[in-house]
Design an enzyme around this catalytic site. Structure first.
Site, PDB file in Angstrom:
ATOM      1  CG  ASP A 339      -1.837   1.142   1.320  1.00 50.11           C
ATOM      2  OD1 ASP A 339      -2.714   1.257   0.449  1.00 50.11           O
ATOM      3  OD2 ASP A 339      -1.700   1.951   2.265  1.00 50.11           O
ATOM      4  CD  GLU A 376      -2.085   2.237  -3.559  1.00 51.46           C
ATOM      5  OE1 GLU A 376      -3.261   2.493  -3.848  1.00 51.46           O
ATOM      6  OE2 GLU A 376      -1.671   2.205  -2.374  1.00 51.46           O
TER       7      GLU A 376
END
Length: 685
Positions: A339, A376
């Site tokens: 993330d 990401e």
């Protein structure tokens, strides 16, 4: 053997390279590191009690460098919980905030207490305790699937939301066991990886609030409390000192069905927050080491959540590597999605690094050598690195440009045809194949963050009112289209158009080079009712409504077939030996054979993949997409000695008995592609 007695306990120096708390024969080894602390004690608690029955100071002679290690004899791991207390300087402007009365959670804890019942507030003073974990799980004769990157069909899901609604029909809703009950469904669907949204221990009551009579929680879990401990509220039963066994059983069962497991991990921040937040873990252990701090001791906030993990400090790098190794060795995890991974490449002052040592060490670590590393490639501080993420030959990326370009093209925007072709054929304009190979792009149109695929064609605007922020949260640029009516409708024409748009999207995704990923429930047209940021919605907004599997059975049937087509025809996924006709592996035929030119006004694309199958026979797949609102006549390439079979056409209802060729007036090499429709042709002799 013990070397001395402290507070009535026999003790001796411990194993300094054995992090955390480890059970030994009739003893427990405790090891902890802190660069700035001056003293450390182990606090022992009876189960559920808030006052320790013993606080054992670790002698300074038991310290080597910045590491304290002690073996305490006579401890039964089933009878106590523990934490640490550290003393040291208090100078907030220098990032030093030690408090010797504060309970500090072991950052290497394998189990955290008081979190086992979802939504239940733990009793006591609110501080976290840890348990010593007994690893007795038997993996047996274990073999991991190790799916090749280009073969990945990733199914992103929330463990609780996947089965928590009563429509799931499972015996253990909202748990690892409930997910295990759905393995036959996943296997039938054809996905070969499940990507689990955060399963590290987190506090779902963090930031809990009531809004219009609805309890809002930290439902997604992107706010880790402890990186080594599984979320015990996802287990169907309390697993005292054996936390994680149910998760391991799930992973083992998935692997036995050739389905890998990726974890969505959050190393960009923690739940301790900024100056106003609590100090229960990293802050109490070594605040100035584990967090990025400004010169005056404040917290950098590149995560958007109050603090930023200091990922490229040498101590923190080792911690992250230890953590990932643990999940691979002890849980047999197959990959990680990171993330806001751009933060992992920031220096201690927040500046982006050219060759971040953390990313390099993860790329070359021998324990992690076979797991997938997916970034990401952006963060909340504005750093966007899609196509430029430091890869070291190993890192792949969520291809955000694939999502955005194809969302726009699919809904009919002009000027996107060439970009769409680039994305579908592997995004070579973004990922230099010489530097990044062909294992860089994870293609997706939907994920947990944003609209579901059905909502993408049911809403022009986000509808996050239920989140309680006056619809100000969540992304505004969704590149969606409601097909004429905002939200739910009884108009059959609009509903049919929406279904066709979803079909087109799935066809496009499954005909794309690179790994593919979609959000759990998209195959059954699951809806979030226009909410594109349901991070706090522990209800039917976020849960899968399994009754839609019957309502939209046509879609589920199509998705299953599309995955099967992708698996069967490897020329879709990668370059093979050339077809006997001598054509390149990828060719373009936009409206007519061998036309690779596109203008700003084109809405029709045609792509052919060709090569050899595993048996060495000729194989080819032709994909055409019309995003225009009127029918178009197109020609497909003639393949001497072969013919084309229409395998999928989205212009009519999908079923095995449908006469797609007749519906398209397919004659010779000409056919009519209906408005907003897609076709897949398969080569046959």
């Amino acid at each position: 053997m013990p070397t001395r007695k402290i507070k009535g306990f026999d003790v001796r120096p411990g194993f300094y390279d054995l992090n955390g708390a480890t059970a030994l024969d009739n003893a427990v080894n405790f090891t902890i590191h802190s660069s700035n602390a001056t003293a450390c004690s182990v606090a022992l608690f009876r189960r559920t009690e808030t006052k320790p029955y013993a606080v054992i100071p670790i002698p300074d002679s038991f310290r080597i460098g910045d590491t304290w290690s002690i073996i305490i004899f006579g401890l039964d791991i089933y009878e106590f919980e523990y934490c640490y207390r550290l003393d040291g300087p208090y100078d907030p402007k220098k990032g030093l905030i030690f408090d010797k009365s504060r309970n500090v959670l072991d950052i290497y804890a394998k189990a955290v207490t008081g979190q086992s019942v979802w939504g239940a507030k733990p009793k006591g003073d609110g501080s976290y305790h840890a348990r010593v974990h007994a690893d007795l799980f038997d993996w047996g004769d274990f073999k991991q699937p190790n799916v090749k990157f280009q073969d990945l069909v990733i199914y992103e899901m929330h463990v609780r939301g996947f089965t928590n609604d009563c429509s799931s029909g499972v015996q253990s809703p909202g748990t690892f066991a409930g997910l295990m009950e759905k393995i036959p469904y996943l296997k039938k669907l054809g996905v070969n990886v499940v990507e689990l949204m955060p399963i590290f221990e987190f506090d779902e009551l963090e930031g809990a609030r009531m809004y219009e009579g609805q309890q809002l929680l930290n439902y997604w879990g992107y706010s880790p409390t402890c990186f080594f401990a599984p979320n015990t509220s996802y287990a169907s039963a309390i697993e005292y000192n054996r936390e994680g066994d149910e998760l391991k059983a799930l992973i083992k069962a998935l692997h036995e069905n050739n389905i890998g497991v990726f974890l969505d991990v959050v190393f960009n921040h923690t739940s301790e927050g900024d100056e106003r937040g609590t100090a229960f873990s990293f802050k109490g252990l070594d605040n100035s080491v584990y967090y990025m701090l400004t010169p005056d001791g404040k917290y950098f906030n590149f995560s958007g959540c109050g603090n930023t993990f200091n990922c490229n400090h040498p101590v923190v790098r080792d911690f992250i590597l230890d953590c990932l190794r643990y999940w691979v060795v002890e849980y047999r995890v197959d990959g990680f999605r990171f993330d806001l991974a751009a933060i992992l490449g920031r220096n201690e002052d927040g500046s982006p690094m050219t060759d971040p040592p953390l990313l390099e060490s993860l790329a070359y670590d021998p324990i992690l050598s076979k797991v997938k590393l997916i970034a990401e490639a952006w963060d909340a501080g504005g750093l966007y690195q899609v196509g430029t993420f430091p890869a070291f030959g190993r890192w792949a990326e969520w291809n955000g440009r694939y999502r955005d370009d194809l969302r726009r093209f699919l809904k009919g925007d002009s000027g996107l045809a060439q970009a769409a072709v680039n994305r579908i054929t592997g995004s070579a304009d973004i990922y230099d194949t010489e530097k990044r190979g062909v294992n860089a792009s994870v293609n997706f149109l939907t994920c947990h963050d944003g609209f579901t695929l059905y909502d993408l064609y049911a809403y022009n605007e986000k509808h996050n009112e239920a989140n309680g922020w006056n619809n100000t949260d969540g992304a505004d640029d969704n590149y969606s289209w409601n097909c004429g009516v905002e939200g739910e409708t009884d108009d059959p024409d609009i509903e049919n158009l929406r279904i066709r748009m979803v079909k087109n999207a799935f066809c496009t995704l499954m005909m794309s080079r690179g790994a593919v990923m979609f959000l759990a429930g998209d195959e059954m047209c699951n809806t979030q009712y226009g909410n594109n940021n349901p991070y706090c919605q522990d209800n039917i907004i976020s849960w899968l409504d399994w009754s839609r599997l019957n309502k939209y059975s046509e879609m589920a049937f199509l998705v299953k077939d599309l995955i099967a087509i992708r698996k069967k025809h490897r020329c879709i996924r990668k370059n093979t030996q050339p077809i006997s006709l001598g054509y390149p592996n990828i060719t373009c035929h936009h409206g007519r054979p061998w036309n690779d030119k596109l203008s700003e006004h084109d809405h029709v694309i045609g792509i052919m993949y060709s090569g050899k199958n595993k048996q060495g026979a000729d194989d080819a797949v032709f994909f055409a997409l019309n995003t225009y609102w009127e029918s178009v006549n197109i020609e497909v390439p003639e393949m001497t000695g072969f013919s084309w079979k229409v395998r999928v056409y989205t212009g009519i209802r999908y079923n095995k008995n449908a006469d797609f060729a007749e519906a398209m007036n397919f004659r010779g090499n000409r056919l009519t592609l209906g408005p907003r429709s897609a076709v897949i042709l398969i080569l046959q002799q």
